[in-house]
Design a protein around this motif. Structure first.
Motif, PDB file in Angstrom:
ATOM      1  N   GLU A 146     -79.039  55.569 -50.633  1.00 20.59           N
ATOM      2  CA  GLU A 146     -79.046  55.040 -49.267  1.00 20.59           C
ATOM      3  C   GLU A 146     -77.721  54.348 -48.951  1.00 20.59           C
ATOM      4  O   GLU A 146     -77.260  54.364 -47.821  1.00 20.59           O
ATOM      5  CB  GLU A 146     -80.195  54.044 -49.071  1.00 20.59           C
ATOM      6  CG  GLU A 146     -81.555  54.681 -48.926  1.00 20.59           C
ATOM      7  CD  GLU A 146     -82.233  54.823 -50.279  1.00 20.59           C
ATOM      8  OE1 GLU A 146     -81.523  54.915 -51.301  1.00 20.59           O
ATOM      9  OE2 GLU A 146     -83.474  54.849 -50.303  1.00 20.59           O
ATOM     10  N   SER A 163     -84.874  50.967 -51.609  1.00 22.65           N
ATOM     11  CA  SER A 163     -83.573  51.640 -51.501  1.00 22.65           C
ATOM     12  C   SER A 163     -82.831  51.641 -52.826  1.00 22.65           C
ATOM     13  O   SER A 163     -83.051  50.775 -53.665  1.00 22.65           O
ATOM     14  CB  SER A 163     -82.688  50.936 -50.458  1.00 22.65           C
ATOM     15  OG  SER A 163     -83.354  50.808 -49.244  1.00 22.65           O
ATOM     16  N   CYS A 164     -81.938  52.649 -52.972  1.00 21.19           N
ATOM     17  CA  CYS A 164     -81.115  52.724 -54.178  1.00 21.19           C
ATOM     18  C   CYS A 164     -79.685  53.040 -53.762  1.00 21.19           C
ATOM     19  O   CYS A 164     -79.321  52.894 -52.609  1.00 21.19           O
ATOM     20  CB  CYS A 164     -81.672  53.782 -55.125  1.00 21.19           C
ATOM     21  SG  CYS A 164     -81.606  55.449 -54.425  1.00 21.19           S
ATOM     22  N   CYS A 181     -83.823  60.948 -52.349  1.00 19.62           N
ATOM     23  CA  CYS A 181     -83.867  60.113 -53.538  1.00 19.62           C
ATOM     24  C   CYS A 181     -85.339  59.852 -53.814  1.00 19.62           C
ATOM     25  O   CYS A 181     -86.195  60.263 -53.048  1.00 19.62           O
ATOM     26  CB  CYS A 181     -83.085  58.803 -53.353  1.00 19.62           C
ATOM     27  SG  CYS A 181     -83.807  57.697 -52.140  1.00 19.62           S
ATOM     28  N   CYS A 192     -86.914  56.972 -54.000  1.00 21.96           N
ATOM     29  CA  CYS A 192     -87.450  55.696 -53.518  1.00 21.96           C
ATOM     30  C   CYS A 192     -88.698  55.963 -52.676  1.00 21.96           C
ATOM     31  O   CYS A 192     -88.759  56.955 -51.961  1.00 21.96           O
ATOM     32  CB  CYS A 192     -86.425  54.976 -52.650  1.00 21.96           C
ATOM     33  SG  CYS A 192     -84.984  54.419 -53.541  1.00 21.96           S
TER      34      CYS A 192
HETATM   35 ZN    ZN Z   1     -83.212  55.616 -52.719  1.00 23.99          ZN
END
Ligand code: ZN
Length: 630
Positions: A83, A79-80, A28, A30
């Motif tokens: 995660e 985090s998104c 991702c 992040c």
């Molecule tokens: Zn993330």
């Protein structure tokens, strides 16, 4: 016969996990930052899923049987939804892939044609989805440590796990900031023998990894796992050795532990025991008035007590073939890994307050003889019941010596039981990520990026700046070599002064209790700039850094508050003249030989406010003038 079994050769395979310096996480976008504040949380309970081959992983079953849930804490800055496993992974970070391929290239591995992302089952809660994504990028390769050639088995790109925050009786707590951070795993072929060699191999590999310029810096960015076995024996995996200097101690401890277990097995052989026969009996009522405080306490809390008797094992649970290693302790660790603390075995009955009458009653209830060992498990019923099969299994394993298991390294360099070793069916393909071809163009680009050999780099650094090899190595190891070169170019000080202020002075001050984080590169560079501009003498640097480090003052303020502003030429001359005047007799008697003691006096007067060379020049001038007059 017994001797031969004891002296199995030690084999140690190292696995190094090194975080990569990337601008985003692996799946991702992040950023890989540590969040101090984690305002949100959610809870999950994981179940062991069957793999595609139909088997269920024993490590997964084990973790699940502990019956706890996992709580995840997170911040949107780090985090998104990826995660949280609520959103499919984004495409693999090309920066991460590039870095891992470069590491493989540097180690001389053969690159894979295609990168396949796989899911590796992990059910200790450190991944929200119950698996970790991992992709082999290179196989084989080697490097030399002195005259030992160390083989590389594989180079793998992986996502890091969540950071454990702590646990209570019902759940484990994790931070999601570290989950998904790109790391490279390098698995080495086992090396023979010597624990110190293992330490040197890890140090050497760490330097190779840093030479790529693609790895993250600082504490917690590198983690070593070890596979330790005595030749012919099962492999024990030791996880999470964070400090390099602990490696030899951990290996030494495992050697002693494993050889002790081999000796226990030999003893069983001598007694003619090929298979350990165990029976489990509920003895809660028999011990309700036990002499043992532990047992009475557990029963008072509503718990139960089960006795596991092991045929013919009397005396072997308390026997200590190596210091601190006993079969009884191993059994207790297995129970503790399932959160059961109440374990007492028959070789320690007296010490635990279980005397002859009570033991006789226990033996009668369990149908065991004086030749048998008894292990009492006390605690909440569900916990005891979950523990019994595992304790029985561990007792049975005693005949074959060392069981294959995963252990954790402790801060003191010992190891502690964690769980059985994972089975082989822990991997399956990650279908959300398409395979990625490794093209000739990618490889050509990498070939140009392969770094200089670190040993060559260190020698060149030493030669170019007239540093000792030791000093050059210290700069390299502290990852300040590039900053050193920049400062040497900028400041035109003697390079050995730059080097010493960057690596020697901070470690000396750290031993004196100055907080290390207060002596960052910026502070060190500032003090060097003050020396270069002439506002403070290099002799005063340790005092300035000590003051700045302990008081939190800026370098400039520290110089001022210590009264260490550099003395100008007239001031130095005034001090020198006054010293000469005070010691006029000495000059008359000893002439030129008076130089050294007078120099010492003048430096003391100036308390680090002036550069030695400058004071010496002025002193010589004044001595000459005084000589001319007499
Ligand atoms: Zn993330």
């Amino acid at each position: 016969m017994e001797d031969k079994r004891e002296s199995g050769e030690l084999l140690v395979g190292l696995e190094i996990h090194q975080q990569l310096a990337c601008s985003t996480k692996l799946f991702c976008r992040c950023p890989p930052v540590k969040s101090e504040v984690l305002p949100y949380s959610f809870e999950r309970r994981l179940r062991p899923a069957q793999s595609e081959t139909g088997g269920v992983d024993p490590a997964a079953v084990f973790e699940f049987s502990k019956g706890r849930s996992n709580k995840y804490f997170w911040s949107p800055e780090s985090s998104c939804l990826v995660e949280a496993d609520e959103e499919p992974p984004h495409p693999l970070s090309s920066e991460g892939l590039d870095s891992a391929l470069l590491v493989a290239q540097t180690l001389g591995s053969i690159m894979v044609d295609e990168v396949h992302v796989m899911r590796k089952i992990v059910i200790d809660g450190s991944n929200t989805g119950g698996f970790q994504r991992t992709a082999v990028v290179g196989l084989g390769g080697s490097f030399d440590v002195g005259d030992v050639k160390v083989g590389v088995q594989s180079v793998t790109l992986e996502e890091d796990a969540a950071r454990i925050l702590g646990e209570d009786s019902t759940s484990r707590h994790f931070a999601l900031d570290r989950l998904g951070v790109a790391l490279v795993e390098v698995a080495l072929a086992p090396v023979k023998g010597d624990p110190d060699l293992v330490g040197r191999v890890a140090l050497h590999l760490g330097r190779i990894l840093r030479s790529t310029g693609r790895v993250a810096r600082g504490l917690g960015t590198i983690r070593q796992d070890l596979n330790v076995s005595l030749s012919g024996g099962k492999v024990v995996e030791v996880k999470g050795v964070q400090k390099l200097n602990l490696l030899p101690r951990v290996v030494e401890y495992e050697r002693a532990r494993q050889s002790a277990l081999v000796q226990v097995a030999a003893k069983l052989g001598d007694r003619g025991i090929r298979q350990v026969a165990c029976t489990a009996t509920d003895v809660t009522t028999a011990v309700s008035e036990s002499g043992s405080k532990v047992l009475r306490g557990k029963i008072a809390e509503g718990g139960k007590v089960v006795a596991v008797s092991a045929r013919g094992l009397k005396g072997l649970l308390g026997w200590e073939p190596s210091p601190g290693v006993r079969l009884g302790k191993e059994v207790a660790e297995v129970a503790r890994a399932k959160s059961l603390g109440g374990v007492i075995h028959s070789d320690e009955f007296e010490r635990q307050g279980i005397h002859e009458d009570e033991e006789a009653l226990l033996r009668k209830r369990t149908g065991s003889t004086r030749e048998d060992a008894i292990v009492l498990l006390a605690g909440p019923a569900w916990q005891v019941d979950a523990c019994v099969p595992r304790v029985v299994e561990r007792l049975r394993e005693a005949v074959s010596g060392v069981p294959a298991e995963t252990r954790a390294a402790t801060d003191s360099g010992e190891t502690r039981y964690m769980r059985p070793r994972p089975g082989s069916q822990r991997m399956y393909p990650e279908t959300d990520i398409p395979n990625i071809g490794v093209t000739g163009q990618m490889l050509a680009g990498l070939a140009r990026a392969v770094p200089q050999n670190w040993e060559v780099r260190v020698s060149r650094l030493a030669d170019a700046y007239s540093l000792s090899r030791d000093m050059a190595l210290k700069l390299y190891d502290s990852e300040l070599d590039a900053d050193f070169e920049a400062l040497a170019k900028e400041l035109k000080l003697e390079p050995s002064v730059d080097a010493s202020v960057l690596v020697d002075v901070p470690s000396r001050l750290a031993r004196e209790g100055v907080p290390q984080e207060a002596l960052g590169l910026e502070v060190l560079a500032e003090v060097l700039r003050s020396v270069a501009s002439g506002s403070v003498a290099k002799e005063a640097v340790p005092d300035v850094l000590k003051e700045a480090g302990s008081s939190g003052r800026s370098v400039e303020d520290a110089i001022r508050s210590l009264g260490l502003e550099r003395a100008n030429e007239p001031e130095i001359r005034a001090v020198v003249v006054s010293v000469l005047r005070m010691h006029a007799g000495l000059v008359g008697k000893r002439g030129d030989a008076a130089f050294a003691p007078l120099m010492g006096e003048a430096m003391k007067e100036l308390r680090g406010r002036a550069d030695g060379a400058k004071v010496a020049r002025i002193l010589r001038e004044e001595l000459q003038r005084a000589g001319g007059q007499s």
